[in-house]
Design a protein around this motif. Structure first.
Motif, PDB file in Angstrom:
ATOM      1  N   VAL A 102       7.695  -5.021 -55.355  1.00  0.00           N
ATOM      2  CA  VAL A 102       6.820  -6.187 -55.195  1.00  0.00           C
ATOM      3  C   VAL A 102       7.650  -7.460 -55.321  1.00  0.00           C
ATOM      4  O   VAL A 102       7.522  -8.389 -54.509  1.00  0.00           O
ATOM      5  N   LYS A 103       8.515  -7.502 -56.313  1.00  0.00           N
ATOM      6  CA  LYS A 103       9.390  -8.668 -56.533  1.00  0.00           C
ATOM      7  C   LYS A 103      10.243  -8.944 -55.299  1.00  0.00           C
ATOM      8  O   LYS A 103      10.318 -10.069 -54.810  1.00  0.00           O
ATOM      9  N   ASP A 104      10.862  -7.897 -54.763  1.00  0.00           N
ATOM     10  CA  ASP A 104      11.752  -8.053 -53.609  1.00  0.00           C
ATOM     11  C   ASP A 104      10.996  -8.432 -52.334  1.00  0.00           C
ATOM     12  O   ASP A 104      11.413  -9.335 -51.611  1.00  0.00           O
ATOM     13  N   LYS A 105       9.906  -7.745 -52.047  1.00  0.00           N
ATOM     14  CA  LYS A 105       9.192  -7.957 -50.793  1.00  0.00           C
ATOM     15  C   LYS A 105       8.430  -9.277 -50.748  1.00  0.00           C
ATOM     16  O   LYS A 105       8.239  -9.856 -49.690  1.00  0.00           O
ATOM     17  N   GLY A 107       9.208 -11.968 -52.857  1.00  0.00           N
ATOM     18  CA  GLY A 107      10.037 -13.076 -53.311  1.00  0.00           C
ATOM     19  C   GLY A 107       9.532 -13.705 -54.597  1.00  0.00           C
ATOM     20  O   GLY A 107       9.661 -14.908 -54.794  1.00  0.00           O
ATOM     21  N   LEU A 108       8.964 -12.883 -55.474  1.00  0.00           N
ATOM     22  CA  LEU A 108       8.414 -13.383 -56.731  1.00  0.00           C
ATOM     23  C   LEU A 108       9.418 -13.229 -57.860  1.00  0.00           C
ATOM     24  O   LEU A 108      10.381 -12.475 -57.759  1.00  0.00           O
ATOM     25  N   GLY A 109       9.125 -13.911 -58.956  1.00  0.00           N
ATOM     26  CA  GLY A 109       9.887 -13.710 -60.173  1.00  0.00           C
ATOM     27  C   GLY A 109       9.433 -12.420 -60.828  1.00  0.00           C
ATOM     28  O   GLY A 109       8.377 -11.870 -60.491  1.00  0.00           O
ATOM     29  N   LEU A 110      10.196 -11.935 -61.766  1.00  0.00           N
ATOM     30  CA  LEU A 110       9.903 -10.663 -62.420  1.00  0.00           C
ATOM     31  C   LEU A 110       8.544 -10.687 -63.126  1.00  0.00           C
ATOM     32  O   LEU A 110       7.754  -9.750 -62.994  1.00  0.00           O
ATOM     33  N   LYS A 111       8.235 -11.759 -63.848  1.00  0.00           N
ATOM     34  CA  LYS A 111       6.973 -11.835 -64.580  1.00  0.00           C
ATOM     35  C   LYS A 111       5.781 -11.847 -63.623  1.00  0.00           C
ATOM     36  O   LYS A 111       4.794 -11.143 -63.843  1.00  0.00           O
ATOM     37  N   ASP A 112       5.871 -12.628 -62.550  1.00  0.00           N
ATOM     38  CA  ASP A 112       4.767 -12.689 -61.588  1.00  0.00           C
ATOM     39  C   ASP A 112       4.555 -11.334 -60.914  1.00  0.00           C
ATOM     40  O   ASP A 112       3.421 -10.894 -60.729  1.00  0.00           O
ATOM     41  N   ALA A 113       5.645 -10.662 -60.566  1.00  0.00           N
ATOM     42  CA  ALA A 113       5.540  -9.339 -59.941  1.00  0.00           C
ATOM     43  C   ALA A 113       4.912  -8.343 -60.909  1.00  0.00           C
ATOM     44  O   ALA A 113       4.028  -7.567 -60.532  1.00  0.00           O
ATOM     45  N   LYS A 114       5.341  -8.392 -62.181  1.00  0.00           N
ATOM     46  CA  LYS A 114       4.789  -7.481 -63.193  1.00  0.00           C
ATOM     47  C   LYS A 114       3.303  -7.748 -63.397  1.00  0.00           C
ATOM     48  O   LYS A 114       2.497  -6.815 -63.476  1.00  0.00           O
ATOM     49  N   ASP A 115       2.917  -9.012 -63.454  1.00  0.00           N
ATOM     50  CA  ASP A 115       1.507  -9.357 -63.644  1.00  0.00           C
ATOM     51  C   ASP A 115       0.647  -8.861 -62.484  1.00  0.00           C
ATOM     52  O   ASP A 115      -0.463  -8.369 -62.694  1.00  0.00           O
ATOM     53  N   LEU A 116       1.151  -8.973 -61.261  1.00  0.00           N
ATOM     54  CA  LEU A 116       0.399  -8.475 -60.102  1.00  0.00           C
ATOM     55  C   LEU A 116       0.243  -6.960 -60.163  1.00  0.00           C
ATOM     56  O   LEU A 116      -0.835  -6.435 -59.887  1.00  0.00           O
ATOM     57  N   VAL A 117       1.311  -6.261 -60.511  1.00  0.00           N
ATOM     58  CA  VAL A 117       1.254  -4.799 -60.594  1.00  0.00           C
ATOM     59  C   VAL A 117       0.322  -4.373 -61.729  1.00  0.00           C
ATOM     60  O   VAL A 117      -0.479  -3.451 -61.566  1.00  0.00           O
ATOM     61  N   ASP A 118       0.388  -5.061 -62.861  1.00  0.00           N
ATOM     62  CA  ASP A 118      -0.486  -4.741 -63.988  1.00  0.00           C
ATOM     63  C   ASP A 118      -1.959  -4.988 -63.664  1.00  0.00           C
ATOM     64  O   ASP A 118      -2.837  -4.329 -64.218  1.00  0.00           O
ATOM     65  N   ALA A 120      -3.465  -4.354 -60.906  1.00  0.00           N
ATOM     66  CA  ALA A 120      -3.926  -3.497 -59.802  1.00  0.00           C
ATOM     67  C   ALA A 120      -5.329  -2.976 -60.083  1.00  0.00           C
ATOM     68  O   ALA A 120      -5.639  -2.625 -61.212  1.00  0.00           O
ATOM     69  N   PRO A 121      -6.196  -2.949 -59.114  1.00  0.00           N
ATOM     70  CA  PRO A 121      -5.999  -3.317 -57.718  1.00  0.00           C
ATOM     71  C   PRO A 121      -5.935  -4.837 -57.557  1.00  0.00           C
ATOM     72  O   PRO A 121      -6.762  -5.564 -58.100  1.00  0.00           O
ATOM     73  N   SER A 122      -4.933  -5.283 -56.812  1.00  0.00           N
ATOM     74  CA  SER A 122      -4.760  -6.714 -56.588  1.00  0.00           C
ATOM     75  C   SER A 122      -4.179  -6.965 -55.200  1.00  0.00           C
ATOM     76  O   SER A 122      -3.429  -6.149 -54.672  1.00  0.00           O
ATOM     77  N   VAL A 123      -4.565  -8.103 -54.630  1.00  0.00           N
ATOM     78  CA  VAL A 123      -4.056  -8.482 -53.314  1.00  0.00           C
ATOM     79  C   VAL A 123      -2.638  -9.001 -53.486  1.00  0.00           C
ATOM     80  O   VAL A 123      -2.407  -9.956 -54.215  1.00  0.00           O
ATOM     81  N   LEU A 124      -1.709  -8.330 -52.831  1.00  0.00           N
ATOM     82  CA  LEU A 124      -0.312  -8.752 -52.913  1.00  0.00           C
ATOM     83  C   LEU A 124      -0.027  -9.869 -51.930  1.00  0.00           C
ATOM     84  O   LEU A 124       0.673 -10.815 -52.244  1.00  0.00           O
ATOM     85  N   LYS A 125      -0.579  -9.743 -50.726  1.00  0.00           N
ATOM     86  CA  LYS A 125      -0.361 -10.766 -49.722  1.00  0.00           C
ATOM     87  C   LYS A 125      -1.557 -10.794 -48.792  1.00  0.00           C
ATOM     88  O   LYS A 125      -1.914  -9.803 -48.185  1.00  0.00           O
ATOM     89  N   ALA A 126      -2.171 -11.951 -48.687  1.00  0.00           N
ATOM     90  CA  ALA A 126      -3.263 -12.155 -47.740  1.00  0.00           C
ATOM     91  C   ALA A 126      -2.663 -12.783 -46.492  1.00  0.00           C
ATOM     92  O   ALA A 126      -1.604 -13.411 -46.548  1.00  0.00           O
ATOM     93  N   GLU A 127      -3.285 -12.603 -45.376  1.00  0.00           N
ATOM     94  CA  GLU A 127      -2.843 -13.223 -44.125  1.00  0.00           C
ATOM     95  C   GLU A 127      -1.451 -12.764 -43.692  1.00  0.00           C
ATOM     96  O   GLU A 127      -0.659 -13.551 -43.198  1.00  0.00           O
ATOM     97  N   ALA A 128      -1.136 -11.503 -43.907  1.00  0.00           N
ATOM     98  CA  ALA A 128       0.157 -10.969 -43.478  1.00  0.00           C
ATOM     99  C   ALA A 128       0.052 -10.457 -42.047  1.00  0.00           C
ATOM    100  O   ALA A 128      -0.979  -9.919 -41.652  1.00  0.00           O
TER     101      ALA A 128
END
Length: 150
Positions: A102-105, A107-118, A120-128
């Protein structure tokens, strides 16, 4: 009313071309304090707030797409969908690997990526775009997560 002159929308497409759109918004006095509080929130906090509204009031924050014009017949096909929402449905057993993906794809910081994964279910990217959505899905599924494209 309070006028916000510095609202900027930054759009980045698949070629990494950045387009900046400025929009002037007038805020009624009765909402001034609320808007000021929302302006200080992080993206993750805003995501939590939207989810709360969706659950509490039974509404959806997704945009509604109306297919076809007023005179469109039933036999005519709807326009092809050109943007998708990539949703992480589960982190799986390899949570650390999913956070890295998530962090790599995104372009987030580690904390933001961890918060999104934690969250879940969460929208990673809208309008892709479709290709981008498939690329994100593939990387996260290879890391052990479950992803849905809507």
């Amino acid at each position: 009313m309070r006028r916000i002159n510095s609202l900027k929308i930054i759009i980045m497409d698949e070629t990494n071309k950045v387009e900046e759109v400025k929009k002037e918004v007038e805020v009624p006095a009765k909402f001034k304090a609320l808007v000021e509080q929302i302006e200080t929130m992080s993206v993750l906090e805003l995501n939590e707030l939207v989810k709360l509204f969706e659950e509490k009031f039974g509404v959806s924050a997704q945009a509604t797409v109306v297919a076809g014009g007023a005179g469109a017949g039933a036999g005519e096909g709807a326009e092809a969908k050109d943007s998708f929402a990539v949703t992480l449905t589960a982190a799986g057993d390899q949570k650390v690997q999913v956070i890295k993906a998530v962090k790599d794809k995104l372009g987030l910081g580690l904390k933001d990526a961890k918060d999104l994964v934690d969250a879940a279910p969460s929208v990673l990217k809208a309008e892709a775009k479709k290709d981008e959505a498939e690329e994100i899905k593939k990387a996260i599924e290879e890391a052990g997560g479950s992803v849905e494209i809507k």
